[in-house]
Scaffold this active site. Structure first.
Site, PDB file in Angstrom:
ATOM      1  CB  CYS A   2      21.602  41.052  54.795  1.00 23.24           C
ATOM      2  SG  CYS A   2      22.804  40.806  56.089  1.00 23.24           S
ATOM      3  NE  ARG A  27      21.246  42.101  48.706  1.00 22.25           N
ATOM      4  CZ  ARG A  27      21.407  43.352  48.321  1.00 22.25           C
ATOM      5  NH1 ARG A  27      21.232  43.680  47.062  1.00 22.25           N
ATOM      6  NH2 ARG A  27      21.738  44.280  49.186  1.00 22.25           N
ATOM      7  CD  GLU A 480      38.282  41.876  36.754  1.00 24.33           C
ATOM      8  OE1 GLU A 480      38.573  42.376  37.844  1.00 24.33           O
ATOM      9  OE2 GLU A 480      37.216  41.248  36.568  1.00 24.33           O
ATOM     10  CG  HIS A 503      62.222  44.799  41.189  1.00 20.89           C
ATOM     11  ND1 HIS A 503      63.496  45.319  41.189  1.00 20.89           N
ATOM     12  CD2 HIS A 503      61.709  45.076  39.965  1.00 20.89           C
ATOM     13  CE1 HIS A 503      63.734  45.914  40.030  1.00 20.89           C
ATOM     14  NE2 HIS A 503      62.654  45.764  39.264  1.00 20.89           N
ATOM     15  CE  LYS A 603      26.990  41.207  41.209  1.00 21.54           C
ATOM     16  NZ  LYS A 603      28.171  40.999  40.360  1.00 21.54           N
TER      17      LYS A 603
HETATM   18  O1  M6R Z   1      29.142  46.777  43.130  1.00 24.12           O
HETATM   19  P1  M6R Z   1      30.553  47.230  42.982  1.00 24.12           P
HETATM   20  O2  M6R Z   1      31.002  47.272  41.549  1.00 24.12           O
HETATM   21  O3  M6R Z   1      30.827  48.529  43.673  1.00 24.12           O
HETATM   22  O4  M6R Z   1      31.426  46.123  43.689  1.00 24.12           O
HETATM   23  C1  M6R Z   1      32.807  46.267  43.834  1.00 24.12           C
HETATM   24  C2  M6R Z   1      33.444  44.951  44.194  1.00 24.12           C
HETATM   25  O5  M6R Z   1      32.929  44.469  45.391  1.00 24.12           O
HETATM   26  C3  M6R Z   1      33.252  43.905  43.095  1.00 24.12           C
HETATM   27  O6  M6R Z   1      33.721  44.343  41.863  1.00 24.12           O
HETATM   28  C4  M6R Z   1      33.978  42.594  43.467  1.00 24.12           C
HETATM   29  O7  M6R Z   1      35.352  42.804  43.457  1.00 24.12           O
HETATM   30  C5  M6R Z   1      33.559  41.476  42.533  1.00 24.12           C
HETATM   31  N1  M6R Z   1      33.210  40.325  43.295  1.00 24.12           N
HETATM   32  C6  M6R Z   1      34.605  41.049  41.597  1.00 24.12           C
HETATM   33  O8  M6R Z   1      34.188  40.068  40.732  1.00 24.12           O
END
Ligand code: M6R
Length: 608
Positions: A2, A27, A480, A503, A603
């Protein structure tokens, strides 16, 4: 998650609130709303859907005209996304916007129902409006807020207006971000600085349970007992341009392009006289020499950055490193304590599980180091030591530049720990640091070569499933790359340690299924190639990411993306990451998806 905004001043409040909400769109949200005083009456407009829906509703219902109000973008947790569940919520004399989770809302709802309150939404937030109204018996807003927050369990950032005070905005927070913007005769609140950066760079951070009261002329801060608190005004380092697209079609593409520069900034801030030096933050050679074990705890992309860090630290410094998903770590009764170093990595610095893991590690006696992009965030402020990743505002939901800067920071730590422990000498420390200095150019070369990534994307656009494989550093990159691709393209993707595929999972390999093979590490190259050939012989469509000149048997690869770089193997994840980001980005765009705002994602994940 939010987003909260609030404003009081001479400007058109609706415009300021809508503009602020737009800046917080990154966000993640599924509904929006505002409440503005119009001639002493609070006018609320809210709707399910994006801000475009809000704009339509403002046109049809009439745009509130006034100078004081609050606004919200909601990411549904309690109750579906709907007009009713959207914020602001009102009950009686109080209207609020809320970010966070009220954990005891059921008990509070029962109590308030007995007192005659009727609830219209399914949200936990509405109880806050009712509780504030309940404690507003003496028409004292500050007292009502103090009594209310005493009863709330969980996390909250609240923007509050009282019907009887059309010239005031109140706000308070606990474990959810809320920042106060200080203008000339005008004040703002926002979940993040970009919400008001257009109007002012001056901001104040509210501490847990501190309360701010702002009117057009004045601003006052109080602690939980109602006593006045002095607050320091800081100046944001970001400028408006950094928080805008600057001609790029998407923030994600802009942020990918910023990587050479921000990696360079990271190097400049941590390298002194040709070697990494963290003594200023307390990460001294003495401490690093004695550390028993290292844990890297994070979520999502930040956790995958930790995996790269783990390979680098273990390889160079021979200290055991464990990488843990924060949401698991915090509940696993971890064996962590004195003599251990817990490194928490986070772009936002607000991720709930990472923050809780940090607190737990401190309580267990470990030393904590935060690698965080948002300086003023809770995680950055809560750790014993803090390394700022100078990536600037990362707006796209998919993390890109924050990831490469996190990796850069972890490499520098790895070099320094290795030196402190005597596993490398000063000459090698200088050589490695200088090598890392080549990373910005290597990333730039990939970005200049983006047509090749675009071509690969064109081959993936209709895929329903795909795999990434790699070994060692390439495995960390595969994880990643796969996360990046799935989060913004909605293609099902899995990443495997190349040797693990046979596996079980190899049974999923069928004709034409894309397998992106990351094969940059010479030590394990032959092994990775043989795993690649195993899937090729079962019909896979192979895309290999490798150094220029890597020799494969002629039929084993369908497309290759070759990296031209002087970087040694250990550092090659930096340009590889940029290639994988571009592939994900272009695939997303070709599939007609907005890569900046993938569905269901937020975000900053401030709930567990
Ligand atoms: O703000 P943070 O780096 O702690 O966030 C961690 C994850 O939520 C964040 O890296 C998420 O996996 C991304 N959307 C990946 O692109």
């Amino acid at each position: 998650m939010c987003g909260i905004v609030g404003y009081i001043g001479a400007r058109d409040c609706t415009e300021v609130l809508m503009d602020g909400l737009e800046k917080l769109e990154y966000r993640g949200y599924d509904s929006a709303g505002i409440a503005v005083f119009e001639n002493d009456i609070i006018k609320t407009v809210k709707t399910r859907g994006k801000l475009e829906e809000m704009q339509k509703k403002l046109q049809t219902e009439g745009k509130p005209t006034g100078h004081c109000g609050i606004g919200h973008t909601r990411w549904a947790t309690h109750g579906e996304p709907s007009d009713i569940n959207s914020h602001p919520h009102s009950n009686g004399r109080v209207t609020i916007v809320h970010n966070g989770i009220i954990e005891n809302y059921i008990q509070l709802k029962e109590f308030l129902t007995e007192k005659g309150y009727v609830f219209t939404s399914q949200t936990d937030s509405e109880v806050v409006a009712c509780l504030l109204d309940y404690y507003y018996a003496e028409r004292d807003p500050l007292r009502a807020i103090i009594e209310t927050v005493k009863e709330l369990e969980g996390s909250y950032a609240l923007g509050i207006i009282f019907r009887d005070f059309p010239d005031r905005v109140y706000a308070t927070r606990k474990e959810s971000p809320l920042i106060v913007g200080i203008g000339q005769g005008e004040y703002f609140i926002g979940s993040d600085i970009p919400a008001f950066l257009k109007y002012t760079k001056n901001y104040v951070l509210l501490g847990d349970d501190e309360i701010v009261c702002m009117n057009g002329q004045d601003i006052s801060y109080f602690d939980v007992h109602g006593l006045p608190v002095e607050k320091e005004v800081s100046v944001a380092e970001w400028d408006v341009e950094q928080a805008q697209k600057c001609g790029y079609p998407h923030y994600m593409l802009k942020e990918i392009h910023e990587q050479p520069e921000v990696v360079r900034k990271m190097l400049n801030s941590a390298v002194k006289d040709g070697v990494p030096d963290f003594s200023e933050i307390g990460l001294t050679d003495d401490f690093m020499r004695d550390v028993k074990r290292i844990f890297v705890v994070a979520c999502g992309t930040a956790m995958y950055a930790g995996m790269v860090g783990r390979y680098a630290i273990e390889r160079l410094a021979r200290v055991p490193v464990t990488v843990e998903v924060a949401s698991e770590f915090r509940y696993m009764n971890p064996i962590v304590g004195e003599g251990d170093l817990v490194i928490v990595v986070s772009q936002s610095g607000e991720t709930a599980d990472t923050k809780a893991s940090l607190e737990l590690s401190k309580a267990l006696g470990a030393k904590t180091l935060a690698i965080v992009n948002v300086k003023y965030s809770a995680i950055a402020r809560g750790a014993d030591m803090f390394i700022h990743t100078p990536a600037g505002p990362e707006i796209a939901v998919a993390s890109t530049k924050a990831y490469t800067v996190q990796i850069t920071a972890l490499y520098l730590i790895a070099f320094r720990i290795a030196f402190a422990r005597g596993t490398i000498d000063e000459e090698e420390l200088k050589r490695l640091t200088a090598q890392l200095g080549n990373a910005p150019k290597a990333i730039k070369d990939i970005i200049n070569n983006k047509d090749e990534c675009q071509f690969i994307a064109s081959q993936l656009v209709n895929a329903e499933n795909l795999f990434f494989i790699g070994r060692g550093f390439d495995y960390a990159l595969s994880l990643e790359g796969s996360l990046k691709l799935k989060e913004i393209t909605y293609i099902h993707s899995e990443a495997y340690a190349a040797g693990e595929l046979k596996h079980g999972t190899i049974s999923l390999i069928e004709d034409k299924i894309p397998v992106i093979t990351v094969a940059t590490q010479s030590e394990v190259l032959a092994k990775t190639i043989s795993n690649m050939e195993e899937v090729k012989s079962r019909g896979a469509f192979i895309i290999a990411i490798c150094r220029r000149g890597t020799v494969f048997s002629p039929e084993s690869v369908d497309i290759r993306l070759e990296l031209d770089t002087v970087l040694e193997d250990m550092l090659i994840p930096l340009p590889t990451a940029a290639a994988l980001q571009l592939i994900a980005y272009y695939t997303s765009v070709l599939r007609g998806i907005d890569p900046d705002k993938p569905r269901n994602l937020a975000k900053s994940v401030t709930t567990e």
